[in-house]
Write an enzyme that holds these catalytic residues in place. Structure first.
Site, short mmCIF file in Angstrom:
data_model
loop_
_atom_site.label_atom_id
_atom_site.label_comp_id
_atom_site.label_asym_id
_atom_site.label_seq_id
_atom_site.Cartn_x
_atom_site.Cartn_y
_atom_site.Cartn_z
N HIS A 81 -17.30 3.83 -3.55
CA HIS A 81 -16.54 5.02 -3.16
C HIS A 81 -16.76 6.18 -4.13
CE1 HIS A 81 -13.53 2.92 -0.23
NE2 HIS A 81 -14.80 2.81 0.14
N ASN A 101 -10.35 -4.26 -1.32
CA ASN A 101 -10.28 -3.05 -2.15
C ASN A 101 -9.46 -3.28 -3.42
OD1 ASN A 101 -11.82 -1.11 -0.74
ND2 ASN A 101 -10.22 -0.92 0.80
N TYR A 135 -15.70 9.54 0.00
CA TYR A 135 -14.55 9.38 -0.89
C TYR A 135 -14.62 10.30 -2.10
CZ TYR A 135 -12.79 5.51 1.86
OH TYR A 135 -12.28 4.75 2.88
N ARG A 151 0.83 -1.20 0.00
CA ARG A 151 0.00 0.00 0.00
C ARG A 151 0.87 1.26 0.00
NH1 ARG A 151 -4.93 1.61 4.17
NH2 ARG A 151 -5.28 3.69 3.32
N CYS A 197 -19.69 -2.56 1.23
CA CYS A 197 -18.95 -1.41 1.71
C CYS A 197 -19.86 -0.63 2.64
CB CYS A 197 -18.51 -0.53 0.54
SG CYS A 197 -17.54 0.91 1.06
N ASP A 198 -19.38 -0.35 3.85
CA ASP A 198 -20.22 0.34 4.82
C ASP A 198 -20.53 1.78 4.41
OD1 ASP A 198 -17.43 0.20 5.24
OD2 ASP A 198 -17.58 1.11 7.20
#
Length: 452
Positions: free
Chosen positions: A195, A144, A243, A90, A165-166
């Protein structure tokens, strides 16, 4: 009923286990299997999960394994939450993206593309094993970038897969708390992509209460909408997925990432402090102390969520946690799904599923984030109709990028990868896309293999 968590050695897994144990009686849950390729960390997280199960009464068995076939045997539901390449992968994505002046965020833009290069093949491999071992099981993907991974799953023919996805249900949760109502009494209308979604209505007893909420400064300040200037939210007239900050404040997001530690670097530092303390508690045979250490870490991690977005955004994490399934996050979405599919109360919720005509202007096969009805018959996206021009333009642009990305990964094509990044609104340049693709492929060669 057996529930499997792939990535069960991850540091969010105890939260999932805790939420699942609370609902065990309603879902018929009898076993939670934590599967992970990191045996040492799996042992540690498994010990925490076992202690949580003991405190819950011991009716649910906790098992751990590093073997996918063993995990998937007799499974009813599988949740995939993995990070191929780990936290160092990441950070590499973030730093490579920022070095070319573009966003370094693991689900959006160039860094999200780099994450997809690793995540898609990994999850497809798990899906292939699951289809062979337990073909009737559902696969809930949280890995993701969730929308892209779910698109790849569906394109490969895995019809019993859905992206969760919350953040998709942020408006529903926030308005329920604002009005002090049960969350399911709010009927939200969500459309877009993972997102990158919008909520344009939120009805209570047939009345759209969203305009009143967006007009209330205190409502905006107490929710994740605070990452946007109030006039921006009101100009859209919709709840904005948080997002979208990375699109609507792109310059600020890039500058913030370049100026300080990236989110990946922050999490690595937190993890480096947590893991030795957890291991010490485990060695001292004090699972209670280990859980105390763990939950203190989780509070610290949550408190830094999107803190870089605006100067006054420190409370964003608390607002997000408070409005998300009573703090259950993605676990709440997955467990709501399980309850409904198992024959419990039908639900309306935002999910990542094939469009199937729900949103005008997108292909039926396009995976979108949209309101769905879920019951024991399955998952059905709800008709949305036409998107407004401003929101529709962005959704269509990013969906074009997603189609190209999934095709590029399937064909291992450098040329398609470059075209995908050029299509993304946050890149839009061959002079950036070409070196980004080369650097991502080189950095992650162990995971992505040889590309043409």
């Amino acid at each position: 009923m057996k529930l499997v968590v792939v990535g069960g050695g991850g540091l969010r897994a105890p939260l999932f286990v805790e939420a699942a144990l609370r609902r065990a009686a309603r879902t018929g849950l009898t076993e939670i299997c934590l599967m992970d390729v990191d045996a040492a960390q799996l042992e540690l997280i498994g010990a925490l999960a076992t202690e949580l199960a003991r405190r819950a009464g011991g009716a649910v068995a906790i098992s751990t394994t590093t073997d996918a076939e063993t995990a998937f045997a007799d499974a009813s539901y599988v949740v995939t939450t993995v990070r191929p390449g780990g936290i160092d992968g990441r950070i590499a994505d973030e730093r490579i993206a920022l070095s070319h002046g573009v966003l370094g965020q693991e689900t959006t833009g160039a860094a999200g593309f780099a994450m997809a290069l690793r995540s898609i093949p990994t999850i497809l491999s798990y899906a292939e094993t699951l289809a062979r071992v337990s073909p009737e099981a559902w696969l809930f993907n949280f890995t993701n970038p969730a929308g892209l991974v779910t698109q790849a799953l569906r394109d490969a023919g895995y019809s019993r897969s859905v992206g969760i996805c919350d953040s998709a249900n942020g408006a529903q949760s926030a308005i329920a708390k604002w009005l002090r109502l049960p969350e399911r009494s709010v009927r939200a209308e969500v459309f877009g992509l993972n997102h990158l979604s919008f909520t344009r209505r939120a009805e209570v007893a047939g009345r759209d209460v969203l305009p009143d909420a967006l007009a209330d400064d205190r409502f905006l300040a107490g929710t994740v909408q605070r990452v946007f200037a109030p006039h921006v939210v009101r100009r859209h007239g919709m709840w904005l997925n948080e997002y979208l900050y990375y699109y609507y404040y792109a310059d600020e997001a890039v500058a913030a990432g370049a100026a300080g530690p990236t989110r990946g670097e922050e999490i690595r530092a937190l993890n480096q402090r947590l893991l030795p303390r957890l291991r010490q508690a485990e060695l001292l045979a004090d699972p209670g102390q280990a859980l105390d250490v763990y939950f203190a870490y989780e509070r610290e991690r949550s408190a830094t969520y999107m803190q870089h977005t605006r100067d006054d955004a420190a409370p964003v994490a608390a607002a997000a946690a408070a409005q998300s399934h009573d703090g259950e996050g993605y676990a709440g979405v997955a467990l709501d799904l399980i309850e409904a599919l198992q024959g419990g109360t039908p639900i309306r919720t935002g999910l990542n599923v094939p469009n199937e005509g729900a949103i005008d202007g997108l292909r039926d096969s396009d995976v979108v984030e949209v309101s769905c009805m879920v019951d024991h018959h399955g998952i059905r996206p709800q008709p949305i109709g036409a998107m407004p021009d401003a929101q529709g333009y962005l959704v269509n642009s990013v969906k074009h990028y997603e189609r190209l990305t999934v095709q590029a990964v399937a064909e291992r094509s450098r040329a398609l990868a470059v075209e995908a990044l050029v299509a993304h609104p946050l890149v839009l340049s061959y002079s950036r896309a070409e070196p980004l693709v080369e650097k991502f492929l080189a950095a992650h060669a162990a995971h992505v293999g040889a590309w043409l």
